[in-house]
Motif scaffolding. Structure first.
Motif, PDB file in Angstrom:
ATOM      1  N   GLY A 211       0.682  -0.847   0.173  1.00  0.00           N
ATOM      2  CA  GLY A 211      -0.526  -0.222   0.031  1.00  0.00           C
ATOM      3  C   GLY A 211       0.779   1.412  -0.011  1.00  0.00           C
ATOM      4  N   VAL A 212      -0.116   2.259   0.567  1.00  0.00           N
ATOM      5  CA  VAL A 212       0.724   3.664   0.454  1.00  0.00           C
ATOM      6  C   VAL A 212       1.446   4.159   1.985  1.00  0.00           C
ATOM      7  CG1 VAL A 212       0.124   4.742  -1.836  1.00  0.00           C
ATOM      8  CG2 VAL A 212      -1.252   5.120   0.506  1.00  0.00           C
ATOM      9  N   GLY A 213       1.379   3.217   2.683  1.00  0.00           N
ATOM     10  CA  GLY A 213       1.080   3.845   4.398  1.00  0.00           C
ATOM     11  C   GLY A 213       3.141   3.988   4.432  1.00  0.00           C
ATOM     12  N   SER A 214       3.272   4.795   5.275  1.00  0.00           N
ATOM     13  CA  SER A 214       4.607   5.008   5.417  1.00  0.00           C
ATOM     14  C   SER A 214       5.776   3.513   6.174  1.00  0.00           C
ATOM     15  CB  SER A 214       4.678   6.172   6.295  1.00  0.00           C
ATOM     16  OG  SER A 214       4.034   6.636   7.507  1.00  0.00           O
ATOM     17  N   ASP A 215       4.318   3.296   6.975  1.00  0.00           N
ATOM     18  CA  ASP A 215       5.364   2.115   7.598  1.00  0.00           C
ATOM     19  C   ASP A 215       5.459   0.455   6.784  1.00  0.00           C
ATOM     20  OD1 ASP A 215       6.025  -0.016   9.037  1.00  0.00           O
ATOM     21  OD2 ASP A 215       5.025   0.547  11.139  1.00  0.00           O
ATOM     22  N   PRO A 216       6.246  -0.306   6.093  1.00  0.00           N
ATOM     23  CA  PRO A 216       5.883  -1.438   5.794  1.00  0.00           C
ATOM     24  C   PRO A 216       5.127  -2.187   6.166  1.00  0.00           C
ATOM     25  CG  PRO A 216       7.985  -0.604   5.269  1.00  0.00           C
ATOM     26  CD  PRO A 216       6.858   0.227   5.598  1.00  0.00           C
ATOM     27  N   ALA A 217       5.692  -2.634   7.617  1.00  0.00           N
ATOM     28  CA  ALA A 217       4.552  -3.496   8.437  1.00  0.00           C
ATOM     29  C   ALA A 217       2.909  -3.116   8.655  1.00  0.00           C
ATOM     30  CB  ALA A 217       5.249  -3.320   9.347  1.00  0.00           C
ATOM     31  N   ARG A 218       2.691  -1.904   7.680  1.00  0.00           N
ATOM     32  CA  ARG A 218       1.318  -1.763   7.935  1.00  0.00           C
ATOM     33  C   ARG A 218       1.208  -0.387   6.484  1.00  0.00           C
ATOM     34  NH1 ARG A 218       4.082  -0.726  13.084  1.00  0.00           N
ATOM     35  NH2 ARG A 218       2.724  -1.553  14.816  1.00  0.00           N
ATOM     36  N   ALA A 219       0.901  -1.507   5.837  1.00  0.00           N
ATOM     37  CA  ALA A 219       1.212  -0.380   4.217  1.00  0.00           C
ATOM     38  C   ALA A 219       0.077  -0.232   3.887  1.00  0.00           C
ATOM     39  CB  ALA A 219       1.172  -1.859   3.201  1.00  0.00           C
ATOM     40  N   ASP A 220      -1.296  -0.329   4.553  1.00  0.00           N
ATOM     41  CA  ASP A 220      -2.423   1.058   4.316  1.00  0.00           C
ATOM     42  C   ASP A 220      -2.888   1.312   5.462  1.00  0.00           C
ATOM     43  OD1 ASP A 220      -3.445  -1.849   5.637  1.00  0.00           O
ATOM     44  OD2 ASP A 220      -5.119  -1.949   4.432  1.00  0.00           O
ATOM     45  N   ASN A 221      -2.062   1.386   6.283  1.00  0.00           N
ATOM     46  CA  ASN A 221      -1.981   2.264   7.181  1.00  0.00           C
ATOM     47  C   ASN A 221      -1.820   3.296   7.097  1.00  0.00           C
ATOM     48  OD1 ASN A 221      -3.180   2.496  10.308  1.00  0.00           O
ATOM     49  ND2 ASN A 221      -0.720   2.621  11.510  1.00  0.00           N
ATOM     50  N   ILE A 222      -2.888   4.553   8.457  1.00  0.00           N
ATOM     51  CA  ILE A 222      -3.902   5.850   7.644  1.00  0.00           C
ATOM     52  C   ILE A 222      -2.244   6.537   7.719  1.00  0.00           C
ATOM     53  CG2 ILE A 222      -4.336   6.700  10.345  1.00  0.00           C
ATOM     54  CD1 ILE A 222      -6.183   7.821   9.510  1.00  0.00           C
ATOM     55  N   ASN A 223      -2.097   7.400   7.268  1.00  0.00           N
ATOM     56  CA  ASN A 223      -0.303   8.572   7.113  1.00  0.00           C
ATOM     57  C   ASN A 223      -1.109   9.965   7.533  1.00  0.00           C
ATOM     58  OD1 ASN A 223       1.108   6.478   5.975  1.00  0.00           O
ATOM     59  ND2 ASN A 223      -0.435   7.332   4.114  1.00  0.00           N
ATOM     60  N   TYR A 224      -0.653  10.280   8.618  1.00  0.00           N
ATOM     61  CA  TYR A 224      -1.107  11.785   9.452  1.00  0.00           C
ATOM     62  C   TYR A 224      -0.052  12.406   9.583  1.00  0.00           C
ATOM     63  CZ  TYR A 224      -3.893   8.900  12.591  1.00  0.00           C
ATOM     64  OH  TYR A 224      -4.911   8.592  13.173  1.00  0.00           O
ATOM     65  N   GLN A 225      -1.062  13.855   8.433  1.00  0.00           N
ATOM     66  CA  GLN A 225      -0.328  15.200   7.963  1.00  0.00           C
ATOM     67  C   GLN A 225       0.379  15.493   9.168  1.00  0.00           C
ATOM     68  OE1 GLN A 225      -4.264  17.125   6.434  1.00  0.00           O
ATOM     69  NE2 GLN A 225      -3.922  15.785   4.371  1.00  0.00           N
ATOM     70  N   GLY A 226       1.692  15.903   8.762  1.00  0.00           N
ATOM     71  CA  GLY A 226       2.423  16.170  10.360  1.00  0.00           C
ATOM     72  C   GLY A 226       3.150  15.559  10.500  1.00  0.00           C
ATOM     73  N   LEU A 227       3.191  14.236  10.495  1.00  0.00           N
ATOM     74  CA  LEU A 227       3.892  12.897  10.874  1.00  0.00           C
ATOM     75  C   LEU A 227       5.090  11.938  10.350  1.00  0.00           C
ATOM     76  CD1 LEU A 227       1.352  11.905  13.736  1.00  0.00           C
ATOM     77  CD2 LEU A 227       3.869  13.753  13.809  1.00  0.00           C
ATOM     78  N   VAL A 228       4.398  12.351   8.626  1.00  0.00           N
ATOM     79  CA  VAL A 228       4.821  12.322   7.475  1.00  0.00           C
ATOM     80  C   VAL A 228       6.431  12.816   6.431  1.00  0.00           C
ATOM     81  CG1 VAL A 228       3.504  10.409   7.148  1.00  0.00           C
ATOM     82  CG2 VAL A 228       3.087  12.463   5.476  1.00  0.00           C
ATOM     83  N   THR A 229       7.410  11.959   6.250  1.00  0.00           N
ATOM     84  CA  THR A 229       8.126  13.309   4.928  1.00  0.00           C
ATOM     85  C   THR A 229       7.300  13.953   4.288  1.00  0.00           C
ATOM     86  OG1 THR A 229       9.548  11.524   5.674  1.00  0.00           O
ATOM     87  CG2 THR A 229      10.293  13.151   3.458  1.00  0.00           C
ATOM     88  N   VAL A 230       8.092  14.361   4.116  1.00  0.00           N
ATOM     89  CA  VAL A 230       6.823  15.192   2.397  1.00  0.00           C
ATOM     90  C   VAL A 230       8.307  15.960   1.904  1.00  0.00           C
ATOM     91  CG1 VAL A 230       5.896  17.673   2.058  1.00  0.00           C
ATOM     92  CG2 VAL A 230       5.284  16.878   4.108  1.00  0.00           C
ATOM     93  N   PRO A 231       8.731  15.945   1.140  1.00  0.00           N
ATOM     94  CA  PRO A 231       7.393  14.951  -0.268  1.00  0.00           C
ATOM     95  C   PRO A 231       7.437  14.007   0.643  1.00  0.00           C
ATOM     96  CG  PRO A 231       9.125  16.070  -1.928  1.00  0.00           C
ATOM     97  CD  PRO A 231       9.043  16.419   0.246  1.00  0.00           C
ATOM     98  N   SER A 232       6.286  13.237   0.310  1.00  0.00           N
ATOM     99  CA  SER A 232       6.686  11.183   0.086  1.00  0.00           C
ATOM    100  C   SER A 232       5.106  11.431  -0.361  1.00  0.00           C
ATOM    101  CB  SER A 232       6.506  11.064   1.440  1.00  0.00           C
ATOM    102  OG  SER A 232       5.519  11.392   2.019  1.00  0.00           O
ATOM    103  N   VAL A 233       5.264  10.368  -0.703  1.00  0.00           N
ATOM    104  CA  VAL A 233       3.749   8.952  -1.530  1.00  0.00           C
ATOM    105  C   VAL A 233       3.126   8.729  -0.069  1.00  0.00           C
ATOM    106  CG1 VAL A 233       2.888   6.563  -1.906  1.00  0.00           C
ATOM    107  CG2 VAL A 233       5.220   7.147  -3.404  1.00  0.00           C
ATOM    108  N   ALA A 234       3.386   8.697   0.887  1.00  0.00           N
ATOM    109  CA  ALA A 234       2.522   9.291   2.153  1.00  0.00           C
ATOM    110  C   ALA A 234       2.309  10.219   2.300  1.00  0.00           C
ATOM    111  CB  ALA A 234       3.542   8.419   3.730  1.00  0.00           C
ATOM    112  N   ASN A 235       2.853  10.909   2.239  1.00  0.00           N
ATOM    113  CA  ASN A 235       2.138  12.626   2.551  1.00  0.00           C
ATOM    114  C   ASN A 235       1.010  12.809   0.802  1.00  0.00           C
ATOM    115  OD1 ASN A 235       1.767  15.181   3.693  1.00  0.00           O
ATOM    116  ND2 ASN A 235       2.911  16.042   1.368  1.00  0.00           N
ATOM    117  N   ASP A 236       1.235  12.223  -0.097  1.00  0.00           N
ATOM    118  CA  ASP A 236       0.302  12.098  -0.910  1.00  0.00           C
ATOM    119  C   ASP A 236      -1.207  11.997  -0.528  1.00  0.00           C
ATOM    120  OD1 ASP A 236       1.896  13.593  -2.921  1.00  0.00           O
ATOM    121  OD2 ASP A 236       2.693  12.138  -3.403  1.00  0.00           O
TER     122      ASP A 236
END
Length: 261
Positions: A211-236
């Motif tokens: 999925g597009v999650g920031s954690d490969p172990a939780r691939a479709d987890n929620i990506n919280y704005q402000g806590l993920v790298t910008v730019p990144s797929v997770a931020n998108d």
């Protein structure tokens, strides 16, 4: 006059035959819910997940499961009766399930939380939330006394609808086989996501392929704005933090959800 009556009989007969044919088509369209949780299993897993700390208002929940064709296979609630949860969340749960199924693939799982940022104005999927409208006939069909029971009136129907905040997750059986999706609603959208995640895990349908999650172990987890790298797929494919009174009491819970299989 006789010719008119004869012609009328022919038209009526043709209409009846067409109606019978249509009825036969719909009868053959019974949902295939093989491998998906029963009402009893859904209710038990949903209730257990709701009972944990999920970062919301600790409210009772609605849950719905759809098959790969988007047909509703089960609907349940966690409270004492159907009035213990937000009434509007019954249909939202079905929408979330429909959405997660509609936009997940055998090798890519997209939770409804993953869609939030992309559908905002200027986003790459802006307008998606206006597609696949709700079938109001299926969604509001009665009697209400059956809502959230083993014979909920939505069963077998395609409620449709696109929902783009937390609570919808694709369901993958062992071997990463995509069977459908679950939708959960009744609290903040972030708490909905956490409860849905825990319900899926309890049902042993979290063999997520990617999925597009920031954690490969939780691939479709929620990506919280402000806590993920910008730019990144997770931020998108990110989602706002559901703060309560300005306090973030949910992101750490989401980060510690059970890993997928």
């Amino acid at each position: 006059m006789k010719r008119i009556q004869k012609a009328s009989k022919i038209v009526i007969a043709a209409a009846l035959a067409l109606g019978a044919g249509s009825a036969a088509v719909y009868a053959d369209d019974a949902p295939n819910c093989q491998g998906l949780p029963t009402y009893t299993a859904l209710k038990a897993a949903l209730t257990a997940a709701r009972g944990q700390s999920n970062g919301g208002f600790n409210l009772d929940m609605w849950g719905a499961v759809v098959n790969r064709d988007g047909q509703v296979c089960a609907v349940a609630f966690t409270g004492n009766d159907r009035g213990s949860e937000w009434p509007g969340s019954r249909i939202i749960a079905a929408q979330k399930a429909y959405t997660a199924n509609a936009f997940s693939l055998p090798k890519l799982s997209l939770s409804t939380a993953n869609l939030y940022a992309a559908v905002q104005p200027g986003g790459t999927l802006y307008g998606l939330q206006h597609s696949n409208p709700v079938d109001t006939g299926s969604a509001y069909r009665g009697p209400a006394s059956r809502f959230g029971t083993a014979n909920d009136p939505m069963l077998g129907s395609r409620v449709g609808g696109i929902n783009v905040f937390g609570g919808g997750l694709a369901l993958y059986a062992k071997g990463k086989i995509l069977l459908g999706a679950i939708g959960v609603s009744g609290d903040t959208s972030c708490a909905d996501h956490n409860i849905s995640w825990r319900t899926r895990h309890a049902l042993n349908l979290d063999f997520v392929p990617g999925g597009v999650g920031s954690d490969p172990a939780r691939a479709d987890n929620i990506n919280y704005q402000g806590l993920v790298t910008v730019p990144s797929v997770a931020n998108d494919f990110s989602h706002p933090i559901c703060k309560i009174g300005g306090i973030d009491g949910v992101s750490a819970i989401s980060a510690g959800l059970p890993v997928t299989q």
